[in-house]
Scaffold this active site. Structure first.
Site, mmCIF file in Angstrom:
data_model
loop_
_atom_site.group_PDB
_atom_site.id
_atom_site.type_symbol
_atom_site.label_atom_id
_atom_site.label_comp_id
_atom_site.label_asym_id
_atom_site.label_seq_id
_atom_site.Cartn_x
_atom_site.Cartn_y
_atom_site.Cartn_z
ATOM 1 N N ASP A 35 0.791 -1.134 0.024
ATOM 2 C CA ASP A 35 -0.055 0.021 0.089
ATOM 3 C C ASP A 35 1.014 1.309 0.019
ATOM 4 O OD1 ASP A 35 -3.168 0.696 0.815
ATOM 5 O OD2 ASP A 35 -1.758 2.132 1.090
ATOM 6 N N ASN A 93 -12.774 -3.352 1.762
ATOM 7 C CA ASN A 93 -13.943 -2.599 1.922
ATOM 8 C C ASN A 93 -14.759 -2.434 0.663
ATOM 9 O OD1 ASN A 93 -12.899 -1.040 4.595
ATOM 10 N ND2 ASN A 93 -11.467 -0.112 3.417
ATOM 11 N N GLU A 101 -12.220 3.259 -1.475
ATOM 12 C CA GLU A 101 -11.674 4.381 -2.487
ATOM 13 C C GLU A 101 -11.546 4.040 -3.673
ATOM 14 O OE1 GLU A 101 -8.168 6.160 -0.643
ATOM 15 O OE2 GLU A 101 -9.134 6.320 1.544
ATOM 16 N N VAL A 102 -11.049 2.770 -4.012
ATOM 17 C CA VAL A 102 -10.681 2.010 -5.143
ATOM 18 C C VAL A 102 -11.564 1.130 -5.614
ATOM 19 C CG1 VAL A 102 -8.676 1.157 -6.746
ATOM 20 C CG2 VAL A 102 -8.143 2.823 -5.036
ATOM 21 N N HIS A 106 -10.022 -5.482 -3.432
ATOM 22 C CA HIS A 106 -8.707 -5.569 -2.758
ATOM 23 C C HIS A 106 -8.923 -6.219 -1.277
ATOM 24 C CE1 HIS A 106 -9.900 -1.277 -2.819
ATOM 25 N NE2 HIS A 106 -9.235 -1.179 -1.609
ATOM 26 N N HIS A 108 -6.791 -5.811 2.106
ATOM 27 C CA HIS A 108 -5.885 -5.260 3.030
ATOM 28 C C HIS A 108 -5.297 -6.484 3.744
ATOM 29 C CE1 HIS A 108 -6.648 -0.834 2.164
ATOM 30 N NE2 HIS A 108 -8.050 -1.493 1.942
HETATM 31 P P1 AMP Z 1 -9.816 1.428 0.342
HETATM 32 O O1 AMP Z 1 -10.303 2.496 1.015
HETATM 33 O O2 AMP Z 1 -10.143 -0.050 0.809
HETATM 34 O O3 AMP Z 1 -10.443 1.394 -1.339
HETATM 35 O O4 AMP Z 1 -8.393 1.458 0.066
HETATM 36 C C1 AMP Z 1 -7.573 1.849 -1.096
HETATM 37 C C2 AMP Z 1 -6.081 1.779 -0.816
HETATM 38 O O5 AMP Z 1 -5.365 1.968 -1.921
HETATM 39 C C3 AMP Z 1 -5.641 2.805 0.303
HETATM 40 O O6 AMP Z 1 -5.171 2.112 1.598
HETATM 41 C C4 AMP Z 1 -4.691 3.492 -0.359
HETATM 42 O O7 AMP Z 1 -3.438 4.003 0.197
HETATM 43 C C5 AMP Z 1 -4.230 2.541 -1.391
HETATM 44 N N1 AMP Z 1 -3.662 3.013 -2.906
HETATM 45 C C6 AMP Z 1 -3.923 3.975 -3.489
HETATM 46 N N2 AMP Z 1 -3.303 4.333 -4.689
HETATM 47 C C7 AMP Z 1 -2.430 3.535 -4.562
HETATM 48 C C8 AMP Z 1 -1.243 3.022 -5.367
HETATM 49 N N3 AMP Z 1 -0.849 3.786 -6.642
HETATM 50 N N4 AMP Z 1 -0.358 2.284 -4.976
HETATM 51 C C9 AMP Z 1 -0.534 1.258 -3.793
HETATM 52 N N5 AMP Z 1 -1.606 1.476 -3.161
HETATM 53 C C10 AMP Z 1 -2.741 2.574 -3.451
#
Ligand code: AMP
Length: 122
Positions: A35, A93, A101-102, A106, A108
């Site tokens: 991350d 999430n 967020e993404v 995924h 974690h």
């Molecule tokens: P979530 O809130 O579960 O969607 O978490 C998304 C995660 O992606 C966060 O912990 C970010 O720090 C991580 N993240 C976002 N962009 C990148 C990236 N380019 N490389 C690695 N991790 C990322």
């Protein structure tokens, strides 16, 4: 619910090689990388290579081969990252209430310190 996958999300760009990542493990169906904003000494994200938005989408739409591979990689990493003995947390999430967020599935993997209780009180 029908999910629509956004192929412009940042993890899709990582999978296409458009954005760098710190890979820790890769198989035919799965990629694991650090991350970018680690919240613990060990903070690794595990993603399927297929276009799945979140866990329930993946569980419904992915092939058995993808699901087996993904599940085994998550488990193997808990050993390879050295967090088995002292413990770790898996988080995935989803959606607005999950504060995802993404929009690419995924998990974690967090460890390397005591992580506190599962949820902060709102
Ligand atoms: P979530 O809130 O579960 O969607 O978490 C998304 C995660 O992606 C966060 O912990 C970010 O720090 C991580 N993240 C976002 N962009 C990148 C990236 N380019 N490389 C690695 N991790 C990322």
């Amino acid at each position: 619910m029908t999910y629509t996958y956004d192929d412009q999300n940042i993890f899709a760009k990582i999978l296409r090689g458009e954005i760098p990542n710190e890979t820790v493990h890769e198989t035919e169906h799965t990629l694991a990388f650090r991350d970018i904003y680690p919240q613990a000494p060990v903070h690794v994200l595990v993603i399927p290579k297929g276009p799945y938005v979140c866990y329930d989408h993946f569980a419904r739409a992915a092939s058995d081969a993808e699901i087996v591979d993904y599940t085994r990689v998550v488990g193997q990493l808990c050993a390879e990252l050295g967090v088995q003995e002292d413990g770790y947390r898996l988080i995935s999430n989803a959606g607005a209430h999950g504060v995802q967020e993404v929009p690419h599935l995924h998990v974690h993997i967090l460890g390397g310190r005591v992580l506190g209780r599962m949820l902060a009180k709102a």
